[in-house]
Motif scaffolding. Structure first.
Motif, PDB file in Angstrom:
ATOM      1  N   UNK A  27       0.839  -1.194   0.000  1.00  0.00           N
ATOM      2  CA  UNK A  27       0.000   0.000   0.000  1.00  0.00           C
ATOM      3  C   UNK A  27       0.876   1.248   0.000  1.00  0.00           C
ATOM      4  N   UNK A  28       0.369   2.310  -0.599  1.00  0.00           N
ATOM      5  CA  UNK A  28       1.090   3.576  -0.613  1.00  0.00           C
ATOM      6  C   UNK A  28       1.195   4.091   0.822  1.00  0.00           C
ATOM      7  N   UNK A  29       2.389   4.524   1.194  1.00  0.00           N
ATOM      8  CA  UNK A  29       2.597   5.044   2.541  1.00  0.00           C
ATOM      9  C   UNK A  29       4.038   4.853   2.972  1.00  0.00           C
ATOM     10  N   UNK A  30       4.247   5.096   4.254  1.00  0.00           N
ATOM     11  CA  UNK A  30       5.600   5.047   4.806  1.00  0.00           C
ATOM     12  C   UNK A  30       5.566   4.305   6.129  1.00  0.00           C
TER      13      UNK A  30
ATOM     14  N   UNK B   3       5.406   4.597  -3.119  1.00  0.00           N
ATOM     15  CA  UNK B   3       4.826   5.693  -3.886  1.00  0.00           C
ATOM     16  C   UNK B   3       4.055   5.140  -5.080  1.00  0.00           C
ATOM     17  N   UNK B   4       2.949   5.791  -5.420  1.00  0.00           N
ATOM     18  CA  UNK B   4       2.196   5.407  -6.614  1.00  0.00           C
ATOM     19  C   UNK B   4       2.980   5.852  -7.844  1.00  0.00           C
ATOM     20  N   UNK B   5       2.798   5.138  -8.918  1.00  0.00           N
ATOM     21  CA  UNK B   5       3.444   5.520 -10.171  1.00  0.00           C
ATOM     22  C   UNK B   5       2.352   5.867 -11.189  1.00  0.00           C
TER      23      UNK B   5
ATOM     24  N   UNK C  30       1.733   4.455 -13.843  1.00  0.00           N
ATOM     25  CA  UNK C  30       1.155   3.188 -14.276  1.00  0.00           C
ATOM     26  C   UNK C  30       0.523   2.509 -13.060  1.00  0.00           C
ATOM     27  N   UNK C  31      -0.782   2.276 -13.061  1.00  0.00           N
ATOM     28  CA  UNK C  31      -1.436   1.692 -11.872  1.00  0.00           C
ATOM     29  C   UNK C  31      -0.980   0.258 -11.571  1.00  0.00           C
ATOM     30  N   UNK C  32      -0.283  -0.368 -12.493  1.00  0.00           N
ATOM     31  CA  UNK C  32       0.208  -1.731 -12.270  1.00  0.00           C
ATOM     32  C   UNK C  32       1.550  -1.754 -11.522  1.00  0.00           C
ATOM     33  N   UNK C  33       2.133  -0.572 -11.295  1.00  0.00           N
ATOM     34  CA  UNK C  33       3.450  -0.485 -10.655  1.00  0.00           C
ATOM     35  C   UNK C  33       3.403   0.376  -9.399  1.00  0.00           C
TER      36      UNK C  33
ATOM     37  N   UNK D 117       5.644  -4.866  -9.465  1.00  0.00           N
ATOM     38  CA  UNK D 117       4.526  -5.114 -10.378  1.00  0.00           C
ATOM     39  C   UNK D 117       3.371  -5.742  -9.613  1.00  0.00           C
ATOM     40  N   UNK D 118       2.154  -5.295  -9.912  1.00  0.00           N
ATOM     41  CA  UNK D 118       0.961  -5.872  -9.278  1.00  0.00           C
ATOM     42  C   UNK D 118       0.872  -7.337  -9.684  1.00  0.00           C
ATOM     43  N   UNK D 119       0.744  -8.237  -8.712  1.00  0.00           N
ATOM     44  CA  UNK D 119       0.667  -9.666  -9.056  1.00  0.00           C
ATOM     45  C   UNK D 119      -0.633  -9.961  -9.829  1.00  0.00           C
ATOM     46  N   UNK D 120      -0.522 -10.893 -10.750  1.00  0.00           N
ATOM     47  CA  UNK D 120      -1.712 -11.292 -11.499  1.00  0.00           C
ATOM     48  C   UNK D 120      -2.501 -12.307 -10.696  1.00  0.00           C
TER      49      UNK D 120
END
Length: 132
Positions: free
Chosen positions: A74-77, A96-98, A100-103, A128-131
């Motif tokens: 999750x995004x955060x610290x 951090x969010x990128x 590309x929503x998959x990264x 990479x977001x797992x499939x």
């Protein structure tokens, strides 16, 4: 009958003068001081290299853990202790969010617990977001 025997006395000076000895001592002292300074510098560099190596292991351990568990953090610290051996370290994960929503960008920073303002190392990895 008395004969006068004249002996010729030749004086040979052997050894060094006081000035020569003092000059030699100054040269030797300077060489020894330079040697001690070099040894001290090597010792300090050795401790820094050891801390850097241990910090690298701590950061790599976290990044490998994310890959092996197929996490999509999750995004955060968050901060946590991540000591290695007798070295007390504090790790901070910043996700951090990128675009590309998959990264996700994961930054792992490693700090010295005795000097928390000193960052020893920072490693960055894209996850990479797992499939499904």
């Amino acid at each position: 009958m008395s004969h006068s025997v004249t002996r010729s006395v030749t004086c040979f000076k052997t050894g060094f003068t006081l000035l020569e000895v003092l000059v030699a001592l100054v040269i030797v002292g300077t060489a020894l001081a330079a040697g001690l300074r070099a040894v001290g510098s090597l010792a300090a560099n050795g401790a820094g290299l050891r801390a850097s190596m241990m910090a690298t292991w701590s950061a790599e351990n976290r990044l490998v853990q994310i890959r092996l568990n197929r996490e999509f953090p999750e995004v955060g610290k968050r901060s946590y202790a991540c000591g290695q051996g007798d070295l007390k370290l504090m790790c901070t994960d910043e996700v951090l969010a990128s675009p590309n929503p998959q990264l996700r960008r994961v930054e792992v920073s490693v700090f010295d617990m005795d000097n928390p303002n000193r960052r020893i190392l920072k490693l960055v990895q894209l996850v990479l977001r797992p499939t499904a």
